[in-house]
Design an enzyme around this catalytic site. Structure first.
Site, PDB file in Angstrom:
ATOM      1  N   CYS A   1      19.035 -23.588  -8.428  1.00  0.00           N
ATOM      2  CA  CYS A   1      17.643 -24.039  -8.455  1.00  0.00           C
ATOM      3  C   CYS A   1      16.787 -23.076  -9.262  1.00  0.00           C
ATOM      4  CB  CYS A   1      17.101 -24.168  -7.045  1.00  0.00           C
ATOM      5  SG  CYS A   1      18.093 -25.215  -5.990  1.00  0.00           S
TER       6      CYS A   1
ATOM      7  N   ILE B   1       0.840  -1.194   0.000  1.00  0.00           N
ATOM      8  CA  ILE B   1       0.000   0.000   0.000  1.00  0.00           C
ATOM      9  C   ILE B   1       0.886   1.260   0.000  1.00  0.00           C
ATOM     10  CG2 ILE B   1      -1.786   1.275   1.261  1.00  0.00           C
ATOM     11  CD1 ILE B   1      -2.756  -1.385  -0.012  1.00  0.00           C
TER      12      ILE B   1
ATOM     13  N   HIS C   1      -7.710 -11.489  -6.224  1.00  0.00           N
ATOM     14  CA  HIS C   1      -9.043 -12.086  -6.138  1.00  0.00           C
ATOM     15  C   HIS C   1      -9.998 -11.474  -7.148  1.00  0.00           C
ATOM     16  CE1 HIS C   1      -7.339 -12.755  -2.044  1.00  0.00           C
ATOM     17  NE2 HIS C   1      -7.823 -13.952  -2.280  1.00  0.00           N
TER      18      HIS C   1
ATOM     19  N   CYS D   1      22.664 -19.081  -8.315  1.00  0.00           N
ATOM     20  CA  CYS D   1      21.596 -19.898  -7.721  1.00  0.00           C
ATOM     21  C   CYS D   1      21.162 -20.914  -8.761  1.00  0.00           C
ATOM     22  CB  CYS D   1      20.425 -19.029  -7.297  1.00  0.00           C
ATOM     23  SG  CYS D   1      18.916 -19.977  -6.984  1.00  0.00           S
TER      24      CYS D   1
HETATM   25  C1  FAD Z   1      -1.516 -15.294   5.012  1.00  0.00           C
HETATM   26  C2  FAD Z   1      -2.027 -14.142   4.219  1.00  0.00           C
HETATM   27  C3  FAD Z   1      -2.473 -14.345   2.916  1.00  0.00           C
HETATM   28  C4  FAD Z   1      -2.946 -13.276   2.170  1.00  0.00           C
HETATM   29  N1  FAD Z   1      -3.292 -13.494   0.879  1.00  0.00           N
HETATM   30  C5  FAD Z   1      -3.701 -12.452   0.117  1.00  0.00           C
HETATM   31  C6  FAD Z   1      -3.997 -12.641  -1.238  1.00  0.00           C
HETATM   32  O1  FAD Z   1      -3.835 -13.736  -1.780  1.00  0.00           O
HETATM   33  N2  FAD Z   1      -4.464 -11.591  -1.956  1.00  0.00           N
HETATM   34  C7  FAD Z   1      -4.634 -10.363  -1.389  1.00  0.00           C
HETATM   35  O2  FAD Z   1      -5.079  -9.459  -2.074  1.00  0.00           O
HETATM   36  N3  FAD Z   1      -4.302 -10.135  -0.109  1.00  0.00           N
HETATM   37  C8  FAD Z   1      -3.838 -11.147   0.653  1.00  0.00           C
HETATM   38  N4  FAD Z   1      -3.472 -10.925   1.941  1.00  0.00           N
HETATM   39  C9  FAD Z   1      -3.551  -9.571   2.467  1.00  0.00           C
HETATM   40  C10 FAD Z   1      -2.388  -8.709   1.968  1.00  0.00           C
HETATM   41  O3  FAD Z   1      -1.169  -9.353   2.188  1.00  0.00           O
HETATM   42  C11 FAD Z   1      -2.387  -7.379   2.694  1.00  0.00           C
HETATM   43  O4  FAD Z   1      -3.631  -6.805   2.543  1.00  0.00           O
HETATM   44  C12 FAD Z   1      -1.354  -6.386   2.183  1.00  0.00           C
HETATM   45  O5  FAD Z   1      -0.087  -6.943   2.055  1.00  0.00           O
HETATM   46  C13 FAD Z   1      -1.304  -5.200   3.119  1.00  0.00           C
HETATM   47  O6  FAD Z   1      -0.298  -4.306   2.730  1.00  0.00           O
HETATM   48  P1  FAD Z   1       0.104  -3.106   3.643  1.00  0.00           P
HETATM   49  O7  FAD Z   1       1.044  -2.278   2.867  1.00  0.00           O
HETATM   50  O8  FAD Z   1      -1.103  -2.462   4.175  1.00  0.00           O
HETATM   51  O9  FAD Z   1       0.782  -3.751   4.919  1.00  0.00           O
HETATM   52  P2  FAD Z   1       2.272  -4.243   5.182  1.00  0.00           P
HETATM   53  O10 FAD Z   1       2.817  -4.968   4.049  1.00  0.00           O
HETATM   54  O11 FAD Z   1       2.273  -4.925   6.487  1.00  0.00           O
HETATM   55  O12 FAD Z   1       3.072  -2.886   5.278  1.00  0.00           O
HETATM   56  C14 FAD Z   1       3.059  -2.059   6.406  1.00  0.00           C
HETATM   57  C15 FAD Z   1       4.463  -1.602   6.667  1.00  0.00           C
HETATM   58  O13 FAD Z   1       4.489  -0.595   7.643  1.00  0.00           O
HETATM   59  C16 FAD Z   1       5.667  -0.703   8.394  1.00  0.00           C
HETATM   60  N5  FAD Z   1       5.494   0.004   9.650  1.00  0.00           N
HETATM   61  C17 FAD Z   1       4.637  -0.286  10.650  1.00  0.00           C
HETATM   62  N6  FAD Z   1       4.784   0.589  11.657  1.00  0.00           N
HETATM   63  C18 FAD Z   1       5.746   1.456  11.291  1.00  0.00           C
HETATM   64  C19 FAD Z   1       6.344   2.573  11.924  1.00  0.00           C
HETATM   65  N7  FAD Z   1       5.974   2.965  13.146  1.00  0.00           N
HETATM   66  N8  FAD Z   1       7.327   3.225  11.276  1.00  0.00           N
HETATM   67  C20 FAD Z   1       7.710   2.846  10.036  1.00  0.00           C
HETATM   68  N9  FAD Z   1       7.190   1.764   9.399  1.00  0.00           N
HETATM   69  C21 FAD Z   1       6.206   1.097  10.029  1.00  0.00           C
HETATM   70  C22 FAD Z   1       5.797  -2.184   8.557  1.00  0.00           C
HETATM   71  O14 FAD Z   1       7.135  -2.553   8.848  1.00  0.00           O
HETATM   72  C23 FAD Z   1       5.326  -2.709   7.201  1.00  0.00           C
HETATM   73  O15 FAD Z   1       6.397  -2.937   6.315  1.00  0.00           O
HETATM   74  C24 FAD Z   1      -2.987 -11.972   2.718  1.00  0.00           C
HETATM   75  C25 FAD Z   1      -2.540 -11.765   4.026  1.00  0.00           C
HETATM   76  C26 FAD Z   1      -2.037 -12.838   4.774  1.00  0.00           C
HETATM   77  C27 FAD Z   1      -1.520 -12.596   6.133  1.00  0.00           C
END
Ligand code: FAD
Ligand code: FAD
Lengths: 572, 119, 419
Positions: free
Chosen positions: A492, A95, A132, A490
């Site tokens: 593999c 995001i 999805h 690598c």
């Molecule tokens: C097992 C599993 C399977 C999933 N499968 C799917 C799928 O197939 N398809 C799909 O669409 N979605 C799927 N999802 C959901 C998807 O992975 C998430 O919705 C998405 O990755 C969220 O992205 P994000 O950027 O919000 O969060 P994150 O990737 O968690 O990014 C947030 C970032 O903020 C950083 N952060 C937090 N606090 C601070 C701070 N105080 N200072 C600086 N940095 C900070 C963290 O280190 C992290 O890197 C799945 C989730 C899981 C757990």
């Protein structure tokens, strides 16, 4: 007393949660008091949800529960002190990185802060990589509309950013024949939701499409718009394109708090000093409620839901072409139930499971979760055996009790935009979420000054050679120009030294062994780095002018080697 | 002195008992004479071949595998390692070439086991 | 690109491939060797300990010394060796096989071969494959990786090590780590008896007072950045963890020596038949696979305990490949070998009974046996018999069968081991 508060109290009583004191705060409901267990904490949160409040803030104490652990990078310094940006994005998941890239379409100073040693270290590298079709999310939810839009955008985004995207489709199989009665209804629902294409399949049609699908299936549906990506590749691609277009990415940089002036954030406190920002974006994944709290805007809380995923050897990748799933009615309502999905690299992924966990950064796997995965999903494809699993991992979803995304400018803080509660299908929705969050941000900025387009913006990411994608003639040409591409490190995954060196010097440099793996997949194959780890260590050390002993696997402190042997011999 | 041993002279792995009675060494449990002499040696003066590596000054071949040309007393292995770890090879050696004339007070030389001229 | 043509191409320049190329050259075939690493010798380059070559050379050599003898002969015979050369693609051609390769010097090029020997060795089983749980801190390595780090690169991976698996590689690494200044806290083995040779138990563990814990395994790793400790746990007769017996062992390194898997990735596209018990191709006594003209040897065929047998299989495969390439090809008449009783696996899996002469059979016992008897029979007629005082699964057994004894028209040959 307001009607909604009464219904919360009633619901809590129904569950026997008498130690919970609900209180209204702004337009949210806050739960205070004490409960006996983590299960009760979760139950109370859900009891208060859906009663007409904007959010549930669950501040219940659970005696004896280990305090919440949050990773903070060890370094302290002033590298960013006094710097000033138009936009500061907190979080380098898919995001945050997608938002950064969308914002570089504008002439703005953008900085992304990530506390981990690389982007895509948390949920964005720990998921199934599925795009999805948008059928599962409740009609009218944010999840639903962003999923449908995001899914459609992936075709163009993948071309611009040069990551692989396979629209492999998904086959949702039925376990009982009488479930077929529901299919016409499902078709109508899909149409109404805007899901692109849906075919109803007989039992024979399922086995024609997927000859290795389980014998238990009694027909099902095919959803052609389902796709797969490598989620960390998507995140890295967004981050790199953002940097190419002028954004800054600061790793190992944690946001620790805000300096407020009235309803505005004026300073962002980090372990690298206080920086100024005209707008702040909260894309902090499982910690998004903390970030909101720093600005006194914590109107929701996040709880973690862990999912474990197993990786099946590539040798079996060709036994299945679409995503396979067989929903079990009545089992866990908060997940699509998991299944077996292909990856762009040619493996299959088994899972995920779903279990509420108190620790948000606990990515450990357990034997119990693995057994569940094997018993539930392995048999969806008749060719798979437990020994075909080469490795497994876990991720934690950032869930709100409302179970929907929060994508909006703060109601109370003038210059804060939330992109929170982004659980599944957050990856599938990311391109659309980023578009909207960028638009909301520009809207805020425009209130105080003119915002111009970035004339130099180039949506196309610059790519370095990827041997696997080249014809033999092109491959030969690349090797002749740079012999490092001739040396395979690598085995593999067949990755050359040239590709590894390019990743180390890319716009978001890979400075650790795992960061290299995420970008080029070196060490991610069947031997799991057994052969190439020593070579990788040496290449990373050489290219970053360090000794191999100082190279880490990931976070600072994860050194891979203890010491050089026979250092005495060096001096003769 | 008394010791319980498993014989390693052949895969049968006889369980040996060996002890001293005055000047005499008594061995029990062996099914052949090789077992007896092995037990005697292990009790009175256990010896081992030491295999390890030596630093070189060649970046393409940073360590040269070496071994002691014969066995040295078990008790002297760590002293030998200390000595060997201070060596630096400045020539491209081949198997059998002597790296050190005498290892840790014995008359056993240390020899190269790999071919550094190969590439 | 007009490809260079060879009678025999050998893939992999470990002891198996080196022996195969020498044998093919002796038989009069033109032969070249393809190796992806910078130097020939295979895994022996990092096996600096001694104990190799007792069967073949009657001497106790170190790994590099053993390899050196073959490498000298390969050089002396002028056999062409491509190093740091990676096989991109293997395909059938009219006359045999066509290989697409890449390296830094010639970029991408092709070779044609009438016959092929796959001598690609094996790889190690990883932590996840034995289902160790927890986070993924740095400090979890396979024994082979540790061996390479210490013996080739000159780095100690950690200072306080736990070793999982009592196979020879694990035992050897326990000694190596100790000699280089690390502390080895213990070797943990899930089975009730050690997998390695008694000699290695004595000289790698007992010499250094390193404890060996049997019927015990590692179930979980702890630590997020660097490994901080492991949970060890006793197991029951079925090797399932016994609840309540968990113990925490602080350490910074976990070394896994939990088994080897033949490496045959390059054969998948050709659809070569693989024996699920060995992980290697199904072969006859010539070491011919199900694909005409393709031969297999060494650890790619099945995991050997002694390098001497690897060389022997290389010699057979090399000579067979040369014969095939030089036009001496008669359609085989294969009779399967049925392994019965206490046999874990037997190689070859079938015999070409259209040939006379001798056939070498290798087998492993499924469990530790004393006073065992092996009987080879066909149609109820006993062709050979051998008695063993003791048999252990880690030790491979070798027997020679006189093929002229095999009666014509038999449907299969039975190899039965009784305990
Ligand atoms: C097992 C599993 C399977 C999933 N499968 C799917 C799928 O197939 N398809 C799909 O669409 N979605 C799927 N999802 C959901 C998807 O992975 C998430 O919705 C998405 O990755 C969220 O992205 P994000 O950027 O919000 O969060 P994150 O990737 O968690 O990014 C947030 C970032 O903020 C950083 N952060 C937090 N606090 C601070 C701070 N105080 N200072 C600086 N940095 C900070 C963290 O280190 C992290 O890197 C799945 C989730 C899981 C757990
Ligand atoms: C870590 C480890 C330690 C061992 N220790 C001992 C020991 O102490 N004593 C003992 O007797 N045995 C030991 N063994 C067993 C040992 O592997 C065999 O005895 C012997 O070395 C096997 O010989 P090989 O030629 O079959 O395989 P290897 O020695 O593994 O040689 C295979 C060669 O093929 C090359 N290759 C593979 N695929 C390709 C390809 N696609 N293209 C080009 N080249 C390729 C490899 O780079 C390698 O050089 C050990 C094995 C391992 C893995």
């Amino acid at each position: 007393m307001a009607k909604k508060l009464k219904s919360v109290i009633k619901e809590l009583r129904k569950f026997g949660l008498t130690g919970v004191c609900p209180r209204e705060w702004r337009s949210s409901i806050v739960l205070e008091g004490e409960v006996d267990s983590w299960q009760e904490y979760i139950a109370a949160g859900y009891a208060a949800a859906g009663k007409g409040y904007k959010g549930v803030v669950n501040d219940l104490r659970v005696p004896g529960l280990e305090p919440l652990k949050e990773y903070l990078p060890p370094g302290r310094g002033g590298a960013l002190a006094g710097k000033s940006y138009d936009v500061v994005i907190i979080g380098g998941g898919v995001i945050g990185c997608a938002v950064a890239r969308e914002l570089t379409r504008w002439d703005l100073r953008v900085a992304l802060l990530e506390k981990e040693d690389d982007v895509a270290k948390q949920t964005s590298s720990r998921n199934n990589g599925m795009i999805h079709p948008g059928l599962a999310a409740p009609t009218g939810s944010k999840k639903h509309s962003y999923n449908i839009r995001g899914n459609r955008m992936y075709t163009q985004v993948s071309q611009e950013l040069g990551f692989e995207f396979h629209r492999c489709g998904s086959v949702v199989m039925l376990e009982k024949s009488f479930y077929r009665l529901a299919l016409p209804y499902v078709r109508r629902k899909a149409l109404k939701k805007g899901v692109d294409g849906l075919e109803i399949l007989s039992r024979q049609e399922v086995s024609r499409r997927e000859p290795n699908a389980t014998d238990r299936q009694r027909g099902g549906i095919f959803l052609p718009s389902t796709g797969v990506v490598a989620p960390y590749m998507v995140t890295v691609a967004y981050a790199e394109n953002a940097v190419e277009n002028g954004a800054e990415v600061h790793l190992n940089t944690a946001v620790l708090g805000f300096e407020m002036e009235g309803d505005r954030i004026v300073g962002v406190r980090t372990n690298q000093g206080v920086l100024r920002a005209r707008v702040v974006i909260n894309a902090a994944g499982v910690w998004a409620d903390n970030i909101a709290g720093y600005a006194n805007d914590r109107f929701f809380s996040i709880h973690g839901r862990k999912g474990t995923i197993a990786i099946v050897d590539k040798a079996l990748g060709s036994t299945q072409s679409a995503v396979l799933a067989m929903p079990q009615l009545g089992v866990n309502t908060h997940t699509k139930g998991g299944g077996l999905n292909p990856t762009v690299e040619g493996n299959l992924l088994l899972g995920p499971t779903a279990i509420e966990v108190p620790q948000r950064e606990d990515w450990s796997t357990t034997a119990g979760e693995m057994e569940l995965l094997l018993s539930r999903h392995l048999s969806l494809n008749r060719r798979l055996r437990p020994r075909d699993i080469i490795t497994y991992f876990a991720g934690v979803r950032a869930c709100t009790f409302e179970e929907d995304f929060i994508i909006e400018p703060s109601e109370y803080v003038a210059n804060l935009v939330h992109a929170a509660g982004i659980q599944s299908p957050g990856l599938a929705s990311a391109p659309a979420i980023a578009e909207d969050v960028a638009a909301m941000t520009v809207e805020i900025l425009k209130k105080t000054r003119e915002v111009k387009r970035n004339p130099a913006f180039n949506p196309v990411r610059r790519l370095t050679p990827q041997l696997a994608k080249l014809s033999l003639a092109e491959r030969a040409e690349v090797i002749r120009k740079n012999p490092a591409y001739g040396k395979i490190v690598c085995r593999c995954e067949v990755i050359s030294e040239g590709e590894i060196v390019a990743a180390i010097h890319s716009p978001v440099p890979a400075a650790t062994v795992d960061a290299v793996k995420r970008r080029v997949r070196a060490g991610m194959g069947r031997c799991q780095g057994g052969f190439c780890t020593p070579a990788l260590l040496e290449i990373v050390a050489r290219e970053t002018s360090r000794s191999p002993g100082d190279v880490t696997k990931g976070r600072p402190g994860s050194r891979m080697l203890a010491e050089e042997t026979k250092a005495g011999g060096k001096t003769g | 002195m008394e010791k319980l041993l498993v014989c390693i002279q052949c895969p049968q792995g006889c369980k040996l008992m060996v002890k001293t009675e005055g000047e005499e060494v008594l061995v029990a449990g062996n099914k052949c004479p090789r077992g007896a002499s092995y037990a005697r040696q292990e009790l009175l003066n256990p010896c081992r071949t030491l295999t390890t590596t030596v630093r070189t000054e060649f970046p393409d071949f940073p360590l040269l595998p070496v071994r002691t040309a014969g066995e040295i007393p078990l008790g002297s292995l760590f002293a030998a390692m200390g000595e060997i770890n201070r060596l630096l090879v400045r020539n491209r050696l081949r198997p059998g070439d002597v790296v050190l004339e005498r290892v840790s007070g014995t008359d056993v030389p240390l020899i190269a086991t790999a071919d550094m001229t190969l590439n | 690109m007009s490809p260079a043509k060879w009678d025999v191409v050998v893939i992999g320049a470990g002891p198996g491939g080196l022996a195969a190329s020498i044998a093919a050259d002796k038989a009069g075939a033109s032969v070249c060797l393809v190796e992806r690493e910078a130097r020939p010798g295979g895994i022996l380059k990092q096996c600096i300990h001694d104990g190799f070559g007792l069967v073949r050379f009657g001497r106790k050599l170190t790994g590099p010394e053993y390899a050196f003898l073959d490498i000298e002969e390969v050089k002396g015979r002028g056999i062409k060796l491509f190093t740091e050369t990676f096989l991109l693609d293997l395909d059938r051609s009219e006359e045999g096989f066509v290989l697409t390769l890449q390296n830094s010097e010639e970029a991408v090029f092709r070779l044609e071969a009438k016959a092929l020997v796959a001598a690609t060795g094996c790889r190690e089983r990883t932590a996840r494959q034995v289902f160790i749980h927890g986070q993924r801190p740095a400090g979890v390595y396979t024994a082979g990786t540790v061996q390479r780090l210490i013996n080739i690169s000159g780095y100690l991976p950690g200072k306080n090590c736990v070793i999982l698996g009592s196979g020879d590689i694990g035992l050897i690494m326990a000694r190596r780590l100790t000699l280089e200044g690390a502390k080895v806290l213990g070797v943990y083995e899930i089975k009730p008896e050690p997998s390695g040779l008694t000699r290695n138990i004595v000289q790698c563990l007992e010499d250094y007072n390193i404890p060996l814990h049997l019927s015990t395994t590692v179930t979980e790793v702890h630590g997020t950045e660097r490994l901080e400790g492991v949970t060890v746990c006793r197991v029951d007769e079925n090797m399932r963890p016994l609840p309540g017996s968990e113990e925490y062992v602080p350490c910074d390194t976990l070394v896994l020596s939990v088994g080897l898997i033949p490496e045959n990735d390059i054969l998948h596209p050709l659809g070569v038949e693989i024996d699920p018990r060995t992980g290697g191709p199904v072969v006859d006594q010539l070491l011919a696979t199900s694909e005409a003209g393709l031969f297999s040897c060494g650890n790619a065929l099945h995991v050997n305990d002694l390098v001497d047998y690897v060389s022997e299989s290389g010699e057979i495969a090399g000579a067979s490949a040369a014969r095939h390439a030089l036009g001496d090809y008669r359609p085989p008449r294969h009779v399967p070998i049925l392994a019965k009783g206490e046999i874990l696996y037997a190689v070859p899996q079938r015999l070409d009974v259209s040939l006379g002469g001798q056939g070498i059979l290798y087998f492993r016992a499924a469990r530790t046996l004393t006073d065992a008897a092996l009987v080879i029979s066909a149609g109820g007629r006993v062709l050979g018999e051998k008695k063993y005082k003791s048999l252990r699964p880690p030790e491979m057994e070798r027997i020679v069968l006189d093929l002229s004894l095999v009666p014509a028209g038999e449907e299969n040959i039975v190899l039965e081991l009784r305990g």
